[in-house]
Design an enzyme around this catalytic site. Sequence first.
Site, PDB file in Angstrom:
ATOM      1  N   ALA A 118       0.708  -1.275   0.111  1.00 51.30           N
ATOM      2  CA  ALA A 118      -0.063  -0.011   0.092  1.00 51.30           C
ATOM      3  C   ALA A 118       0.768   1.166   0.171  1.00 51.30           C
ATOM      4  CB  ALA A 118      -0.922  -0.128   1.284  1.00 51.30           C
ATOM      5  N   GLY A 133       0.487  -5.021   0.947  1.00 50.73           N
ATOM      6  CA  GLY A 133      -0.729  -5.293   0.172  1.00 50.73           C
ATOM      7  C   GLY A 133      -0.453  -5.647  -1.126  1.00 50.73           C
ATOM      8  N   GLU A 179      -0.782  -9.553  -0.310  1.00 48.43           N
ATOM      9  CA  GLU A 179      -2.405  -9.620  -0.123  1.00 48.43           C
ATOM     10  C   GLU A 179      -3.021  -9.587  -1.439  1.00 48.43           C
ATOM     11  OE1 GLU A 179      -1.833  -6.597   2.906  1.00 48.43           O
ATOM     12  OE2 GLU A 179      -2.716  -7.859   4.357  1.00 48.43           O
ATOM     13  N   GLU A 233       4.779  -5.208   7.120  1.00 52.43           N
ATOM     14  CA  GLU A 233       4.239  -4.047   7.842  1.00 52.43           C
ATOM     15  C   GLU A 233       4.774  -3.785   9.292  1.00 52.43           C
ATOM     16  OE1 GLU A 233       2.781  -6.559   5.948  1.00 52.43           O
ATOM     17  OE2 GLU A 233       0.962  -5.687   4.839  1.00 52.43           O
TER      18      GLU A 233
HETATM   19  C1  HXC Z   1       5.070   4.302  -1.246  1.00 53.10           C
HETATM   20  C2  HXC Z   1       6.893   3.417  -2.426  1.00 53.10           C
HETATM   21  C3  HXC Z   1       6.584   2.132  -1.736  1.00 53.10           C
HETATM   22  C4  HXC Z   1       5.259   1.957  -1.129  1.00 53.10           C
HETATM   23  C5  HXC Z   1       8.403   1.731  -2.778  1.00 53.10           C
HETATM   24  N1  HXC Z   1       7.840   3.246  -2.887  1.00 53.10           N
HETATM   25  N2  HXC Z   1       7.479   1.068  -2.013  1.00 53.10           N
HETATM   26  N3  HXC Z   1       6.114   4.224  -2.085  1.00 53.10           N
HETATM   27  N4  HXC Z   1       4.674   3.174  -1.045  1.00 53.10           N
HETATM   28  N5  HXC Z   1       4.778   0.914  -0.464  1.00 53.10           N
HETATM   29  C6  HXC Z   1       8.720   4.159  -3.603  1.00 53.10           C
HETATM   30  C7  HXC Z   1       9.648   4.736  -2.932  1.00 53.10           C
HETATM   31  O1  HXC Z   1       9.758   5.710  -1.906  1.00 53.10           O
HETATM   32  C8  HXC Z   1      10.643   5.066  -4.181  1.00 53.10           C
HETATM   33  O2  HXC Z   1      10.064   6.538  -4.606  1.00 53.10           O
HETATM   34  C9  HXC Z   1      10.517   4.310  -5.150  1.00 53.10           C
HETATM   35  O3  HXC Z   1       9.230   3.726  -4.707  1.00 53.10           O
HETATM   36  C10 HXC Z   1      11.532   3.208  -5.486  1.00 53.10           C
HETATM   37  O4  HXC Z   1      11.765   2.551  -4.344  1.00 53.10           O
HETATM   38  P1  HXC Z   1      13.119   2.512  -3.399  1.00 53.10           P
HETATM   39  O5  HXC Z   1      12.902   2.128  -2.107  1.00 53.10           O
HETATM   40  O6  HXC Z   1      14.179   3.538  -3.603  1.00 53.10           O
HETATM   41  O7  HXC Z   1      13.620   1.061  -4.210  1.00 53.10           O
HETATM   42  P2  HXC Z   1      14.681  -0.008  -3.579  1.00 53.10           P
HETATM   43  O8  HXC Z   1      15.998   0.643  -2.785  1.00 53.10           O
HETATM   44  O9  HXC Z   1      15.111  -0.847  -4.742  1.00 53.10           O
HETATM   45  O10 HXC Z   1      13.826  -0.705  -2.534  1.00 53.10           O
HETATM   46  C11 HXC Z   1      12.582  -1.389  -3.035  1.00 53.10           C
HETATM   47  C12 HXC Z   1      11.828  -1.964  -1.787  1.00 53.10           C
HETATM   48  C13 HXC Z   1      11.343  -0.795  -0.894  1.00 53.10           C
HETATM   49  C14 HXC Z   1      12.767  -2.986  -0.944  1.00 53.10           C
HETATM   50  C15 HXC Z   1      10.566  -2.599  -2.398  1.00 53.10           C
HETATM   51  O11 HXC Z   1      11.106   0.159  -1.801  1.00 53.10           O
HETATM   52  C16 HXC Z   1      10.498  -1.102   0.102  1.00 53.10           C
HETATM   53  O12 HXC Z   1      10.886  -1.587   1.176  1.00 53.10           O
HETATM   54  N6  HXC Z   1       9.223  -0.548  -0.077  1.00 53.10           N
HETATM   55  C17 HXC Z   1       8.362  -0.502   1.062  1.00 53.10           C
HETATM   56  C18 HXC Z   1       7.757  -1.971   1.020  1.00 53.10           C
HETATM   57  C19 HXC Z   1       6.873  -2.025   2.407  1.00 53.10           C
HETATM   58  O13 HXC Z   1       6.948  -1.715   3.471  1.00 53.10           O
HETATM   59  N7  HXC Z   1       5.489  -2.489   1.777  1.00 53.10           N
HETATM   60  C20 HXC Z   1       4.463  -2.477   2.883  1.00 53.10           C
HETATM   61  C21 HXC Z   1       3.522  -1.189   2.785  1.00 53.10           C
HETATM   62  S1  HXC Z   1       2.337  -1.222   4.059  1.00 53.10           S
HETATM   63  P3  HXC Z   1      11.306   7.760  -4.869  1.00 53.10           P
HETATM   64  O14 HXC Z   1      10.393   8.817  -4.980  1.00 53.10           O
HETATM   65  O15 HXC Z   1      12.132   7.877  -3.431  1.00 53.10           O
HETATM   66  O16 HXC Z   1      12.025   7.350  -6.008  1.00 53.10           O
HETATM   67  C22 HXC Z   1       1.160  -2.174   3.274  1.00 53.10           C
HETATM   68  C23 HXC Z   1      -0.018  -2.324   4.251  1.00 53.10           C
HETATM   69  C24 HXC Z   1      -1.171  -2.946   3.508  1.00 53.10           C
HETATM   70  O17 HXC Z   1       1.146  -2.617   2.412  1.00 53.10           O
HETATM   71  C25 HXC Z   1      -2.239  -2.900   4.702  1.00 53.10           C
HETATM   72  C26 HXC Z   1      -2.758  -1.615   4.901  1.00 53.10           C
HETATM   73  C27 HXC Z   1      -4.292  -1.472   5.678  1.00 53.10           C
END
Ligand code: HXC
Length: 264
Positions: free
Chosen positions: A70, A115, A118, A138
């Site tokens: 998400a 997400g 999921e 998460e």
């Molecule tokens: C918003 C995101 C994002 C996310 C990545 N990006 N994941 N933006 N939400 N979930 C964006 C980054 O900010 C970045 O933007 C660009 O995508 C590229 O990501 P990087 O981090 O620079 O790439 P990398 O270093 O290769 O790392 C990849 C990654 C990392 C390991 C996937 O991006 C990451 O850990 N992302 C978050 C994963 C996560 O925590 N997902 C769960 C979310 S919570 P910029 O602008 O800087 O280029 C969830 C909850 C669901 O899903 C239920 C809720 C009710």
Amino acid sequence: MNNSAYQTLGFESIAEGIYLLTLNRPASLNALNSETFKELAHALEQVAGNDEARVLLITGAGEKAFVAGADISEMQMMTAVEAMALSQAALKVFRQLELLPIPVIALVNGYCLGGGCELALACDWIIASENAVFGQPEVNLGITPGFGGTQRLSRLIGPARAMEMIVSGRHVKADEALSWGLVNHVYPQDRLMQEALSMAELICQKGPLAVHLSKQAIVRGRDLELDSACQIESQAFGLCFSSDDQKEGMTAFLEKRKPVFKGV
Ligand code: HXC
């Protein structure tokens, strides 16, 4: 049924009966925002209402991610009430996906996190590229999964493996995901779409009603106790005998020819 008006999705017919939905926000690794959920709900309604649709494929744009979760920037300042509303909206759309009358295959082509994982779990099965990475990270953000992960992941790979993934937040690579039964097959990235298409084309050759009722029996039956679940199967089986396709399928077998199914 193609809809170029979507901001966050690609949606197109790629072969007869086969539709492709692409999560399309590559700059943020296809993170799911509130617009995505609205557009997903709309696209799924189109699929459900289209008698020609036989298989739906879902993937992510680019070579790096299926969906990285998400959208964290959208969630950062949410109140508890807003977060719960997001969860409820996503749960509704994912259930809509799960209950589609046709098979849905997730083509996981990179990061499949939070997400995103999921979303893939709400599809009927997952195929993955060799660079796929699964996770429910998460806990790194101080939250729990909220789009069904605690439930669907446990049901698919068992509570112990789901517990490990969810409380550690660790990444699970494609080969481990395969050995855990989280994915059905792993392919080189450049073969993922072709393999999905071959599978979809195979399904398109089968009786549409039989495919639909088989999926329904599995999805509706899996959370019931055995007797009730088997009743769903029995009714589906009986219903097939009201169709032309059953007559055609059995006649074709006995006449040693290929059946021509019409979906009625
Ligand atoms: C918003 C995101 C994002 C996310 C990545 N990006 N994941 N933006 N939400 N979930 C964006 C980054 O900010 C970045 O933007 C660009 O995508 C590229 O990501 P990087 O981090 O620079 O790439 P990398 O270093 O290769 O790392 C990849 C990654 C990392 C390991 C996937 O991006 C990451 O850990 N992302 C978050 C994963 C996560 O925590 N997902 C769960 C979310 S919570 P910029 O602008 O800087 O280029 C969830 C909850 C669901 O899903 C239920 C809720 C009710």
